[in-house]
Design a protein around this motif. Sequence first.
Motif, PDB file in Angstrom:
ATOM      1  N   ALA A 155      22.130  20.226 -22.449  1.00 47.34           N
ATOM      2  CA  ALA A 155      22.465  20.051 -21.031  1.00 47.34           C
ATOM      3  C   ALA A 155      22.232  21.319 -20.215  1.00 47.34           C
ATOM      4  N   VAL A 156      21.932  22.424 -20.892  1.00 46.80           N
ATOM      5  CA  VAL A 156      21.805  23.711 -20.189  1.00 46.80           C
ATOM      6  C   VAL A 156      20.332  24.034 -19.973  1.00 46.80           C
ATOM      7  N   ASN A 157      19.953  24.131 -18.724  1.00 47.42           N
ATOM      8  CA  ASN A 157      18.541  24.381 -18.399  1.00 47.42           C
ATOM      9  C   ASN A 157      18.379  25.729 -17.703  1.00 47.42           C
ATOM     10  N   PHE A 158      17.498  26.563 -18.254  1.00 44.01           N
ATOM     11  CA  PHE A 158      17.148  27.857 -17.656  1.00 44.01           C
ATOM     12  C   PHE A 158      15.704  27.763 -17.182  1.00 44.01           C
ATOM     13  N   GLU A 160      24.327  33.523 -26.066  1.00 45.98           N
ATOM     14  CA  GLU A 160      23.905  34.808 -26.639  1.00 45.98           C
ATOM     15  C   GLU A 160      24.297  34.904 -28.107  1.00 45.98           C
ATOM     16  N   GLU A 161      25.533  34.527 -28.372  1.00 47.88           N
ATOM     17  CA  GLU A 161      26.060  34.602 -29.747  1.00 47.88           C
ATOM     18  C   GLU A 161      25.240  33.687 -30.674  1.00 47.88           C
ATOM     19  N   GLY A 162      24.898  32.493 -30.187  1.00 47.67           N
ATOM     20  CA  GLY A 162      24.209  31.509 -31.034  1.00 47.67           C
ATOM     21  C   GLY A 162      22.700  31.599 -30.942  1.00 47.67           C
ATOM     22  N   GLU A 163      22.190  32.547 -30.186  1.00 42.90           N
ATOM     23  CA  GLU A 163      20.740  32.719 -30.005  1.00 42.90           C
ATOM     24  C   GLU A 163      20.052  31.409 -29.616  1.00 42.90           C
ATOM     25  N   TYR A 164      20.615  30.745 -28.616  1.00 47.44           N
ATOM     26  CA  TYR A 164      20.052  29.472 -28.154  1.00 47.44           C
ATOM     27  C   TYR A 164      18.772  29.677 -27.349  1.00 47.44           C
ATOM     28  N   PHE A 165      18.674  30.828 -26.656  1.00 56.57           N
ATOM     29  CA  PHE A 165      17.519  31.085 -25.782  1.00 56.57           C
ATOM     30  C   PHE A 165      16.997  32.491 -26.038  1.00 56.57           C
ATOM     31  N   PRO A 166      15.711  32.751 -25.707  1.00 53.92           N
ATOM     32  CA  PRO A 166      15.193  34.102 -25.844  1.00 53.92           C
ATOM     33  C   PRO A 166      15.971  35.068 -24.952  1.00 53.92           C
ATOM     34  N   LYS A 167      16.005  36.323 -25.394  1.00 50.09           N
ATOM     35  CA  LYS A 167      16.752  37.372 -24.662  1.00 50.09           C
ATOM     36  C   LYS A 167      16.340  37.452 -23.189  1.00 50.09           C
ATOM     37  N   GLU A 168      15.009  37.296 -22.931  1.00 43.78           N
ATOM     38  CA  GLU A 168      14.503  37.447 -21.547  1.00 43.78           C
ATOM     39  C   GLU A 168      15.089  36.351 -20.649  1.00 43.78           C
ATOM     40  N   ALA A 169      15.208  35.144 -21.199  1.00 40.99           N
ATOM     41  CA  ALA A 169      15.760  34.040 -20.390  1.00 40.99           C
ATOM     42  C   ALA A 169      17.206  34.364 -20.020  1.00 40.99           C
TER      43      ALA A 169
END
Length: 229
Positions: free
Chosen positions: A26-29, A197-206
């Motif tokens: 549900a989370v969109n960046f 961040e904790e779960g590394e769901y997205f790349p650091k840059e996002a």
Amino acid sequence: MTNETSTAHCSYAAKTVAKILLDIGAVNFRPEEAYILTSGWASPVYIDCRKLISFPRARRKVIELAARQVSDKAGYEAFDAVAGGETAGIPYSAWLADILDLPMQYVRKKPKGFGRKARIEGDIHEGQRVLLVEDLATDGASKVNFVNAIREAGAECKHAFVVFFYGVFPNALEELKKDDIELHYLATWADVLAVAEEGEYFPKEAIEGVRAFLADPIGWSKANGGKHD
Ligand SMILES: O=P(O)(O)OC[C@H]1O[C@H](OP(=O)(O)OP(=O)(O)O)[C@H](O)[C@@H]1O
Ligand SMILES: O=C(O)c1cc(=O)[nH]c(=O)[nH]1
């Protein structure tokens, strides 16, 4: 209930809801192409809480957390009915009304152009204490619109609940307070970013791109074609 128990529950609820929203996608960046929100703000992030309707175990958990949060904060006998805001608020209000064993209504964004010209559907009474339920709040302007419709129908509405609150637009809670609306919520962007961040769901840059928005949402909106005052 002690303040510590209540704070511990809020923090558990925030992490749990943040993880659920991330897990169901549900989370969109999208920092490269801004979303224009209902309020007119431009945003690189968008939460689609509507997705939860398709995940019964996750939604049950969210509703259990919601029922406890609202009862702890507003009181166990504080409401006579639960009203959902059209559209995304409607399923949440149905589930919450069910678990709280209360009647349900829903509120239209605008009157129907014919028939009763009603904005409230369901049975509403003079003096009834109504909890407005929505999926989400950014700056909260939609809540004022829905609450006004409930008040115009003669009922009392001093509390609104959302699953997710942006928690970044300045004075959003204070502005709602001026209209005598207390906003209850389970998670904010700060909670989602921490779990992401904790779960590394997205790349650091996002994540960094989103942090830039959260640090200055009005500046980000202005620079990306959204409103800025
Ligand atoms: O204005 P705020 O109080 O900060 O809340 C944002 C509103 O935007 C979304 O609804 P949207 O207008 O997309 O309509 P929908 O529920 O019909 O999808 C959401 O469901 C909230 O109602
Ligand atoms: O304000 C909105 O329109 C909005 C923001 C968001 O993150 N998610 C959503 O469904 N609507």
